[in-house]
Enzyme design. Structure first.
Site, mmCIF file in Angstrom:
data_model
loop_
_atom_site.group_PDB
_atom_site.id
_atom_site.type_symbol
_atom_site.label_atom_id
_atom_site.label_comp_id
_atom_site.label_asym_id
_atom_site.label_seq_id
_atom_site.Cartn_x
_atom_site.Cartn_y
_atom_site.Cartn_z
ATOM 1 N N SER A 119 1.064 -1.516 0.360
ATOM 2 C CA SER A 119 0.625 -0.076 0.304
ATOM 3 C C SER A 119 0.934 0.936 0.283
ATOM 4 O O SER A 119 0.575 2.245 -0.250
ATOM 5 C CB SER A 119 -0.990 0.015 0.639
ATOM 6 O OG SER A 119 -0.444 -0.384 2.336
ATOM 7 N N HIS A 140 -2.267 -2.966 -6.949
ATOM 8 C CA HIS A 140 -3.031 -2.770 -5.294
ATOM 9 C C HIS A 140 -3.569 -2.711 -5.231
ATOM 10 O O HIS A 140 -4.608 -1.561 -6.053
ATOM 11 C CB HIS A 140 -2.386 -0.752 -4.988
ATOM 12 C CG HIS A 140 -2.767 -0.285 -3.222
ATOM 13 N ND1 HIS A 140 -2.811 0.820 -3.161
ATOM 14 C CD2 HIS A 140 -2.805 -0.917 -2.546
ATOM 15 C CE1 HIS A 140 -3.176 0.689 -2.409
ATOM 16 N NE2 HIS A 140 -3.293 -0.481 -1.874
ATOM 17 N N GLU A 152 -4.644 -0.120 -8.915
ATOM 18 C CA GLU A 152 -4.492 0.906 -8.461
ATOM 19 C C GLU A 152 -2.769 -0.033 -9.097
ATOM 20 O O GLU A 152 -2.534 -0.521 -8.447
ATOM 21 C CB GLU A 152 -3.541 1.799 -7.520
ATOM 22 C CG GLU A 152 -2.812 3.080 -7.465
ATOM 23 C CD GLU A 152 -2.688 3.825 -6.211
ATOM 24 O OE1 GLU A 152 -2.711 2.802 -5.002
ATOM 25 O OE2 GLU A 152 -2.738 5.271 -6.042
ATOM 26 N N ASN A 190 -3.635 6.381 -1.458
ATOM 27 C CA ASN A 190 -3.163 6.556 -0.207
ATOM 28 C C ASN A 190 -2.485 7.662 0.522
ATOM 29 O O ASN A 190 -2.676 8.244 1.350
ATOM 30 C CB ASN A 190 -2.077 5.865 0.743
ATOM 31 C CG ASN A 190 -3.242 4.112 0.794
ATOM 32 O OD1 ASN A 190 -4.436 4.345 1.325
ATOM 33 N ND2 ASN A 190 -2.153 3.636 0.537
HETATM 34 N N1 CAA Z 1 -16.323 -10.433 -0.403
HETATM 35 C C1 CAA Z 1 -16.999 -10.462 -0.957
HETATM 36 N N2 CAA Z 1 -17.974 -10.061 -0.772
HETATM 37 C C2 CAA Z 1 -18.312 -8.308 -0.579
HETATM 38 C C3 CAA Z 1 -17.340 -8.799 1.034
HETATM 39 C C4 CAA Z 1 -16.892 -9.888 0.606
HETATM 40 N N3 CAA Z 1 -15.457 -9.818 1.624
HETATM 41 N N4 CAA Z 1 -17.248 -7.599 1.624
HETATM 42 C C5 CAA Z 1 -18.581 -7.509 0.596
HETATM 43 N N5 CAA Z 1 -19.774 -7.179 0.126
HETATM 44 C C6 CAA Z 1 -20.400 -7.849 -0.685
HETATM 45 C C7 CAA Z 1 -21.944 -8.205 0.553
HETATM 46 O O1 CAA Z 1 -22.117 -9.408 0.087
HETATM 47 C C8 CAA Z 1 -22.659 -6.468 -0.373
HETATM 48 O O2 CAA Z 1 -23.100 -7.068 -1.592
HETATM 49 P P1 CAA Z 1 -24.462 -6.603 -2.276
HETATM 50 O O3 CAA Z 1 -24.151 -5.208 -2.841
HETATM 51 O O4 CAA Z 1 -24.579 -7.627 -3.797
HETATM 52 O O5 CAA Z 1 -25.464 -6.933 -1.991
HETATM 53 C C9 CAA Z 1 -21.585 -6.124 -0.761
HETATM 54 O O6 CAA Z 1 -20.532 -6.262 -0.794
HETATM 55 C C10 CAA Z 1 -21.837 -4.613 -0.062
HETATM 56 O O7 CAA Z 1 -21.590 -5.132 1.590
HETATM 57 P P2 CAA Z 1 -22.854 -5.326 2.822
HETATM 58 O O8 CAA Z 1 -24.059 -4.688 2.103
HETATM 59 O O9 CAA Z 1 -22.329 -6.412 3.791
HETATM 60 O O10 CAA Z 1 -22.169 -4.615 3.610
HETATM 61 P P3 CAA Z 1 -21.634 -2.175 2.980
HETATM 62 O O11 CAA Z 1 -23.525 -1.857 2.196
HETATM 63 O O12 CAA Z 1 -21.894 -2.101 4.562
HETATM 64 O O13 CAA Z 1 -20.729 -2.584 2.249
HETATM 65 C C11 CAA Z 1 -18.685 -2.580 2.032
HETATM 66 C C12 CAA Z 1 -19.468 -2.564 2.939
HETATM 67 C C13 CAA Z 1 -18.212 -3.131 0.317
HETATM 68 C C14 CAA Z 1 -17.039 -2.852 2.494
HETATM 69 C C15 CAA Z 1 -18.268 -0.936 2.225
HETATM 70 O O14 CAA Z 1 -18.681 -0.777 3.766
HETATM 71 C C16 CAA Z 1 -17.108 0.187 1.362
HETATM 72 O O15 CAA Z 1 -17.092 -0.656 -0.067
HETATM 73 N N6 CAA Z 1 -16.531 0.737 1.909
HETATM 74 C C17 CAA Z 1 -15.133 1.477 1.898
HETATM 75 C C18 CAA Z 1 -14.251 0.077 1.490
HETATM 76 C C19 CAA Z 1 -12.938 1.261 1.110
HETATM 77 O O16 CAA Z 1 -12.982 2.334 1.091
HETATM 78 N N7 CAA Z 1 -11.892 0.260 0.791
HETATM 79 C C20 CAA Z 1 -11.222 0.646 0.620
HETATM 80 C C21 CAA Z 1 -9.563 0.833 1.578
HETATM 81 S S1 CAA Z 1 -8.202 1.495 1.230
HETATM 82 C C22 CAA Z 1 -7.801 -0.180 0.822
HETATM 83 O O17 CAA Z 1 -7.826 -0.846 0.261
HETATM 84 C C23 CAA Z 1 -5.937 0.511 0.145
HETATM 85 C C24 CAA Z 1 -5.372 0.922 1.161
HETATM 86 O O18 CAA Z 1 -4.039 0.468 0.639
HETATM 87 C C25 CAA Z 1 -5.180 0.512 3.350
#
Ligand code: CAA
Length: 291
Positions: A119, A140, A152, A190
């Protein structure tokens, strides 16, 4: 042409997610971790997340079974000798990653592309420890990998156009949109995300608002799917701190200074969701967030 076999090293949340999307894209996947037990835990994560996609009607049961059959979990790094591309998704330590890449460089055929899911660690520095800096690249993925649309792609100073084109094509096959950037601290994702999270930490540290209010304001007011503190707990507070230190050191600007509250929480072992405590507690019956 993209490789038929992909190696993934590290079977944690990110590695399992990468193996998951590669297998669904029709690739054979070798998923490696330091013990067979950890590799098998990764396979269980894939199984659970595929089941979720089947339940939601996003993946057919036949495709799930075929994808699972394409993934092999192992503790033997030597099994990666046939992979055309190996993605590393182990812990965020430059020394540990360099050691792994030296071993991969020695065992993989010359044409194999080595990719890192780091990251924030410099792609150029990691590449310089191998004999193939032209076939070394940053790939990434975002967490949760099966859900997030972006990869990314980070080019080190020596990454070739051919390597970049192969990785862009592979990301497309995995159903992702790949966007490229150059290798500078924090890349793009990031460099922009962490200062926002750090500002949320400072707001709590200075008593401007409670974590719930900070998160609610950003969720409801800015349409963010998660508030910044929930997101930081999800990413891992130790990872947030490591990235901020890379930004602070690498860009030499005090605007990236990690919030002292974040440092203290990490010192206490409060690393977010994965340790059961961060800005929130996660010791509900299913590990869920408690108010
Ligand atoms: N595998 C498969 N599907 C998944 C999953 C997983 N691990 N986690 C969630 N899902 C699916 C769910 O089944 C659901 O599917 P539908 O849309 O078909 O219903 C969908 O994703 C949404 O999940 P939930 O309904 O359980 O929960 P939610 O609506 O709160 O969404 C989330 C969860 C997708 C994580 C959402 O909150 C989100 O987008 N959060 C932000 C995530 C983000 O910003 N990620 C980047 C982080 S930074 C990074 O990764 C890089 C770094 O270097 C730090």
């Amino acid at each position: 042409m993209t490789p038929a076999t992909i190696g993934v090293v590290g079977a944690g949340q990110m590695g399992a997610g990468i193996a998951h999307v590669a297998a669904l894209a029709g690739k054979r996947v070798v998923l490696v971790d330091v013990t067979l037990d950890l590799a098998e835990k990764g396979l269980k994560t894939i199984e659970k997340n595929l089941a979720r996609q089947v339940d939601k009607g996003k993946v057919g049961a036949g495709d799930r079974d075929a994808a699972l059959a394409r993934v092999t979990g192992t503790a033997d790094l030597g099994r990666l000798a046939d992979a055309g591309l190996v993605v590393e998704a182990i812990l965020e330590s430059e020394a540990v990653k360099k050691d792994l890449f030296a071993r991969l460089d020695a065992l993989a055929p010359p044409a194999t592309i080595l990719a890192t899911n780091t990251s924030s660690i410099s792609i150029t520095r990691l590449a310089a420890g191998t004999k193939r800096p032209d076939r070394f690249i940053g790939m990434h993925f975002m967490n949760p990998v099966p859900v997030m649309a972006l990869v990314e792609v980070i080019r080190g100073i020596a990454t070739s156009d051919e390597t970049t084109d192969t990785v862009l094509a592979l990301a497309r096959e995995m159903g992702k949109t790949a966007l490229t950037c150059r290798d500078f601290p924090g890349f793009i994702s990031n460099r922009i995300l962490l200062p926002m999270l750090n500002e949320a930490f400072f707001a709590v540290h200075e008593g401007v608002a409670t974590p719930e209010a900070v998160d609610g304001i950003m969720r409801l007011g800015m349409n963010h799917p998660m508030g910044p503190l929930t997101l930081a707990d999800f990413i891992g507070l130790d990872t947030c701190l490591a990235i901020l230190r890379v930004l602070h050191r690498g860009l030499g600007d005090d605007k990236y200074r990690p919030c002292p509250l974040l440092v203290q929480m990490v010192d206490a072992g409060w690393h977010g969701r994965k340790t059961g405590r961060g800005f929130y507690r996660y010791d509900g019956p299913g590990g869920e967030k408690l108010p």
